[in-house]
Design an enzyme around this catalytic site. Structure first.
Site, PDB file in Angstrom:
ATOM      1  CD  GLU A  55      15.649  -8.856  19.691  1.00 53.69           C
ATOM      2  OE1 GLU A  55      14.675  -8.287  20.230  1.00 53.69           O
ATOM      3  OE2 GLU A  55      15.728  -9.351  18.656  1.00 53.69           O
ATOM      4  CD  GLU A  69      12.556 -15.767  19.467  1.00 50.45           C
ATOM      5  OE1 GLU A  69      11.433 -15.551  19.748  1.00 50.45           O
ATOM      6  OE2 GLU A  69      13.360 -16.845  19.408  1.00 50.45           O
TER       7      GLU A  69
END
Length: 353
Positions: A175, A318
């Site tokens: 994300e 991430e």
């Protein structure tokens, strides 16, 4: 909308018991004392059940990075301004983010999905599934409508379906979204009835003053919106984020297709809590890669009943922790397929007591 989501969730079957049994037999026949590879053996058995193959192999590994913005950023809850979400998206697409580096090492593809960034990017590698340009400020009202929350979950389901159809056999959740640790903490508070103080962490590395403000913002969001813990879509709509909703859908879609999902950190944990609230059966398809430095993440994993494989103090997000775990999964797969058995090696097995 909820009916459609529950239809997708209803396709989730339990792990394959015969594959689990065959994997256990295989492990006990390998040239090692029983149980000597510790938690790697438990992981091997879980993967066999998830993939319905006693000796699974994962050749196409996909990191799905959901990117979205949060209206709550205007409350000063992050050390970085909201425009960093869009700037980092360019970095992902250029291959320069931390997860890109680690994914290259692990032989994984990074797929960046614009599920709700407050801005536009034209790039051949970007998957554009934008539901809306960020959420509203949850400290003043709902982050989004119930309809938008449902549409975002379904977008995540569809992304999983498309990826599996294209050959993906294992997912890592990733994300990007400035302000998303605030939304994740709010989701944790709402679903578990926890205080903001217990759930809120330092996110991007905020100081004590900003941390106090962040705690107060999450408390205010709970008070203003009164999210219903028994209704996961209500929680998502009132205090969640678009990337959280998208990842929840990805989990549901992957589980329905018997595809393992490696969870990353705090935001992925919030998505997993929503997904398993919608469909408890999805939990069997989740692998916790690590426990992050964000204090609420440990609480999430405890509530999910998942034991992390790594504890490295990571808090980048991430999908970085999830990608690191691909190396352990590769090791497990090689053990199951390449390690000799007592019979094939001509070695005497352990004597029976």
């Amino acid at each position: 909308m909820l009916t459609t989501i529950l239809e997708a969730a209803g396709q989730i079957a339990p792990p394959d018991e015969e594959s689990i049994r065959q994997a256990e037999l295989r492990l006990n026949s390998l040239t090692k004392p029983p149980g000597s590879l510790g938690r790697l053996e438990a992981l091997a058995v879980r993967l066999a059940g998830i993939s319905a193959r006693p000796q699974p192999e994962y050749t196409k590994r996909t990191v799905v990075v959901m990117a979205a913005d949060h209206g709550v950023c205007c409350e000063g809850v992050s050390a970085f301004p909201q425009e960093v979400t869009l700037q980092m998206a360019h970095n992902f697409l250029g291959g320069g983010a931390g997860v890109n580096v680690l994914a290259r090492q692990a032989g994984a593809e990074v797929k960046l999905v614009d599920i709700g960034m407050n801005g536009e990017i034209e790039h051949p590698l970007l998957v554009n599934r934008k539901i809306r340009r960020g959420t509203d400020n949850m400290a003043q009202g709902p982050a989004m409508s119930r309809e938008d929350a449902g549409r975002t979950v379904l977008a995540g389901v569809q992304i999983a379906q498309e990826a599996v159809k294209s050959g993906t056999d294992i997912f890592v959740t990733g994300e990007m979204g400035i302000g998303n640790t605030t939304a994740s903490a709010a989701v944790l508070c709402a679903l578990e009835g926890l205080s903001a103080e217990a759930a809120v962490g330092r996110g991007t590395g905020i100081d004590d003053e900003r941390l106090a403000r962040k705690i107060a913002v999450v408390e205010r969001a709970q008070h203003v919106n009164r999210p219903d813990a028994a209704d996961p879509l209500d929680v998502l709509a009132k205090v969640g984020g678009l990337e959280i909703a998208g990842l929840a859908g990805l989990i549901l879609g992957a589980a329905a297709l018997k595809t393992p999902v490696i969870l990353d950190g705090f935001i992925s944990g919030a998505a997993a809590m929503v997904a398993t609230a919608l469909a408890p059966e999805a939990k069997a398809y989740l692998i916790a890669s690590h426990v992050s430095g964000e204090q609420g993440h440990k609480l999430m994993l405890e509530r999910l009943g998942l034991e992390p494989l790594l504890d490295l103090g990571l808090r980048l997000g991430e999908g970085t922790g999830g990608v690191l775990c691909l190396h352990l999964i590769e090791a497990v797969c090689r053990i199951m397929s390449e390690m000799a058995t007592f019979e094939s090696a001509g070695i005497s097995g352990a004597a029976e007591a």
